[in-house]
Design a protein around this motif. Structure first.
Motif, PDB file in Angstrom:
ATOM      1  N   ALA A   1      26.313  73.899 -12.168  1.00  0.00           N
ATOM      2  CA  ALA A   1      27.110  74.824 -12.721  1.00  0.00           C
ATOM      3  C   ALA A   1      26.633  76.346 -12.257  1.00  0.00           C
ATOM      4  N   ALA A   2      25.275  76.293 -12.279  1.00  0.00           N
ATOM      5  CA  ALA A   2      25.157  77.958 -11.978  1.00  0.00           C
ATOM      6  C   ALA A   2      25.133  78.098 -10.419  1.00  0.00           C
ATOM      7  N   LEU A   3      24.864  77.130  -9.560  1.00  0.00           N
ATOM      8  CA  LEU A   3      24.925  77.248  -8.195  1.00  0.00           C
ATOM      9  C   LEU A   3      26.559  77.368  -7.521  1.00  0.00           C
ATOM     10  N   ASP A   4      27.327  76.866  -8.443  1.00  0.00           N
ATOM     11  CA  ASP A   4      28.870  76.976  -8.287  1.00  0.00           C
ATOM     12  C   ASP A   4      29.329  78.414  -8.526  1.00  0.00           C
ATOM     13  N   ASP A   5      28.819  78.854  -9.788  1.00  0.00           N
ATOM     14  CA  ASP A   5      29.343  80.284 -10.108  1.00  0.00           C
ATOM     15  C   ASP A   5      28.531  81.232  -9.251  1.00  0.00           C
ATOM     16  N   LEU A   6      27.680  81.036  -8.839  1.00  0.00           N
ATOM     17  CA  LEU A   6      26.667  81.866  -7.775  1.00  0.00           C
ATOM     18  C   LEU A   6      27.652  82.067  -6.468  1.00  0.00           C
ATOM     19  N   THR A   7      27.990  80.854  -5.988  1.00  0.00           N
ATOM     20  CA  THR A   7      28.679  80.633  -4.794  1.00  0.00           C
ATOM     21  C   THR A   7      30.108  81.480  -4.828  1.00  0.00           C
ATOM     22  N   ARG A   8      30.659  81.186  -6.002  1.00  0.00           N
ATOM     23  CA  ARG A   8      31.966  81.789  -6.160  1.00  0.00           C
ATOM     24  C   ARG A   8      31.948  83.336  -5.988  1.00  0.00           C
ATOM     25  N   ARG A   9      31.089  83.908  -7.044  1.00  0.00           N
ATOM     26  CA  ARG A   9      30.856  85.290  -7.110  1.00  0.00           C
ATOM     27  C   ARG A   9      30.426  85.876  -5.780  1.00  0.00           C
ATOM     28  N   ASN A  10      29.647  85.332  -5.093  1.00  0.00           N
ATOM     29  CA  ASN A  10      29.011  85.766  -3.848  1.00  0.00           C
ATOM     30  C   ASN A  10      30.172  86.015  -2.842  1.00  0.00           C
ATOM     31  N   THR A  11      31.183  84.996  -2.853  1.00  0.00           N
ATOM     32  CA  THR A  11      32.135  84.714  -1.835  1.00  0.00           C
ATOM     33  C   THR A  11      33.220  86.013  -2.265  1.00  0.00           C
ATOM     34  N   THR A  12      33.479  86.189  -3.750  1.00  0.00           N
ATOM     35  CA  THR A  12      34.169  87.345  -3.881  1.00  0.00           C
ATOM     36  C   THR A  12      33.558  88.907  -3.572  1.00  0.00           C
ATOM     37  N   VAL A  13      32.257  88.974  -3.688  1.00  0.00           N
ATOM     38  CA  VAL A  13      31.729  89.936  -3.214  1.00  0.00           C
ATOM     39  C   VAL A  13      31.765  90.343  -1.652  1.00  0.00           C
ATOM     40  N   LEU A  14      31.710  89.202  -1.062  1.00  0.00           N
ATOM     41  CA  LEU A  14      31.686  89.309   0.436  1.00  0.00           C
ATOM     42  C   LEU A  14      32.992  89.764   0.905  1.00  0.00           C
ATOM     43  N   ASP A  15      34.034  88.952   0.223  1.00  0.00           N
ATOM     44  CA  ASP A  15      35.476  89.118   0.693  1.00  0.00           C
ATOM     45  C   ASP A  15      35.912  90.652   0.233  1.00  0.00           C
ATOM     46  N   LEU A  16      35.610  91.184  -0.707  1.00  0.00           N
ATOM     47  CA  LEU A  16      35.886  92.547  -1.125  1.00  0.00           C
ATOM     48  C   LEU A  16      35.314  93.521   0.039  1.00  0.00           C
ATOM     49  N   LEU A  17      33.806  93.390   0.133  1.00  0.00           N
ATOM     50  CA  LEU A  17      33.342  94.426   1.187  1.00  0.00           C
ATOM     51  C   LEU A  17      34.123  94.087   2.470  1.00  0.00           C
ATOM     52  N   LYS A  18      34.644  92.871   2.997  1.00  0.00           N
ATOM     53  CA  LYS A  18      35.141  92.887   4.278  1.00  0.00           C
ATOM     54  C   LYS A  18      36.354  93.501   4.554  1.00  0.00           C
ATOM     55  N   THR A  19      37.084  93.629   3.367  1.00  0.00           N
ATOM     56  CA  THR A  19      38.430  94.214   3.355  1.00  0.00           C
ATOM     57  C   THR A  19      38.341  95.968   3.589  1.00  0.00           C
ATOM     58  N   TYR A  20      37.265  96.494   3.566  1.00  0.00           N
ATOM     59  CA  TYR A  20      37.069  97.760   4.058  1.00  0.00           C
ATOM     60  C   TYR A  20      36.721  97.849   5.643  1.00  0.00           C
ATOM     61  N   GLY A  21      36.801  96.958   6.396  1.00  0.00           N
ATOM     62  CA  GLY A  21      36.848  97.023   7.659  1.00  0.00           C
ATOM     63  C   GLY A  21      35.630  97.826   8.311  1.00  0.00           C
ATOM     64  N   GLU A  22      35.803  98.589   9.273  1.00  0.00           N
ATOM     65  CA  GLU A  22      34.983  99.398  10.020  1.00  0.00           C
ATOM     66  C   GLU A  22      34.043 100.326   8.904  1.00  0.00           C
ATOM     67  N   ALA A  23      34.686 100.625   7.939  1.00  0.00           N
ATOM     68  CA  ALA A  23      33.954 101.661   6.883  1.00  0.00           C
ATOM     69  C   ALA A  23      32.710 100.770   6.515  1.00  0.00           C
ATOM     70  N   VAL A  24      32.556  99.392   6.648  1.00  0.00           N
ATOM     71  CA  VAL A  24      31.460  98.764   6.403  1.00  0.00           C
ATOM     72  C   VAL A  24      30.666  98.531   7.690  1.00  0.00           C
ATOM     73  N   GLU A  25      29.467  99.476   8.083  1.00  0.00           N
ATOM     74  CA  GLU A  25      28.973  99.331   9.325  1.00  0.00           C
ATOM     75  C   GLU A  25      28.347  97.995   9.333  1.00  0.00           C
ATOM     76  N   ARG A  26      27.549  97.445   8.310  1.00  0.00           N
ATOM     77  CA  ARG A  26      26.609  96.534   8.643  1.00  0.00           C
ATOM     78  C   ARG A  26      26.577  95.655   7.112  1.00  0.00           C
ATOM     79  N   LEU A  27      26.350  94.490   7.308  1.00  0.00           N
ATOM     80  CA  LEU A  27      26.546  93.521   5.925  1.00  0.00           C
ATOM     81  C   LEU A  27      25.497  92.409   6.395  1.00  0.00           C
ATOM     82  N   GLU A  28      24.242  92.275   5.052  1.00  0.00           N
ATOM     83  CA  GLU A  28      23.474  91.277   5.268  1.00  0.00           C
ATOM     84  C   GLU A  28      23.212  90.692   3.862  1.00  0.00           C
ATOM     85  N   THR A  29      22.988  89.451   3.776  1.00  0.00           N
ATOM     86  CA  THR A  29      22.650  88.915   2.610  1.00  0.00           C
ATOM     87  C   THR A  29      21.108  88.444   2.760  1.00  0.00           C
TER      88      THR A  29
END
Length: 236
Positions: free
Chosen positions: A53-81
């Motif tokens: 359950a913890a892993l599923d929630d973490l995966t979902r929230r991580n995906t939400t954050v990454l998707d939001l960051l990627k919507t800003y296109g070239e404004a985000v020069e570098r993205l790392e986990t």
């Protein structure tokens, strides 16, 4: 008697001679520039009674954050986990190693070059559940022209200072003998820049939170050089 080529070379005189007096000076430059990048750190958390359950929630929230960051296109020069962890929490009371819950954590860093989007993005990230936002850390790129400008100004400062000393003696400079960065022979360890500010996660209720108004922190660039010149013999 044979004299080798090495023996025939004149010995360097560190302090000059009466015919070629030497001047040693230091040139410094302290400049300020607008930052070129801003880094934010995003920490996504999750908690569940079992590991899945913890892993599923973490995966979902991580995906939400990454998707939001990627919507800003070239404004985000570098993205790392970065760091990722799932940690069991043991019950404080009772015998044996009984697990009460699991805590998940993943850390993401993003470098932005568009500061107009920074305030909106940080607010939207901080509005997500169990998400912490730190930063921004303002900085210049390693190859920024700002560093070159500071070095050039330090060299000009050294030349100007040496000329003033020579003029005080009624003479002029003859030649440059040596130019070196401070600590070039014994490099000093690099120290990371201090954070430009800290933003903690905000749980907004109801309407969307207003974007944060973030003022870029001016970056200070420092350069130092040692320079040695010879000058024409003054009349004392």
């Amino acid at each position: 008697m044979t004299i080798s080529s090495e023996e025939a070379q004149p010995t360097a005189v560190p302090y000059g001679t009466p015919d070629a007096p030497r001047i040693a000076v230091r040139g410094e430059a302290h400049l300020e520039f607008d930052p070129e990048t801003a880094r934010i750190g995003v920490t996504v958390l999750a908690r569940g009674k079992d590991r899945r359950a913890a892993l599923d929630d973490l995966t979902r929230r991580n995906t939400t954050v990454l998707d939001l960051l990627k919507t800003y296109g070239e404004a985000v020069e570098r993205l790392e986990t970065g760091a990722f962890s799932i940690t069991p929490e043991l019950k404080e009371k009772g015998r044996g190693e009984r697990i009460q819950a699991y805590h998940g954590r993943v850390h993401i860093t993003a470098d932005l070059t568009d500061f107009t989007a920074l305030g909106e993005l940080t607010t939207r990230l901080a509005d997500l559940d169990l998400t912490r936002v730190d930063g921004p850390w303002w900085s210049l790129r390693p190859d920024s022209p700002a560093h070159r400008k500071a070095r050039q100004k330090a060299v000009k400062e050294a030349v100007q200072r040496a000329r003033e000393y020579a003029e005080a003696l009624g003479t002029t400079l003859a030649a440059l003998v040596e130019l070196a960065d401070i600590g070039a022979e014994a490099p000093q360890p690099l120290h990371p820049n201090a954070p430009g500010g800290l933003m903690r996660s905000v749980q907004a209720k109801g309407a969307d939170a207003a974007p944060l108004d973030l003022e870029p922190q001016r970056q200070r660039v420092h350069a130092q050089v040692n320079a040695r010149f010879t000058m024409h013999p003054p009349r004392l």
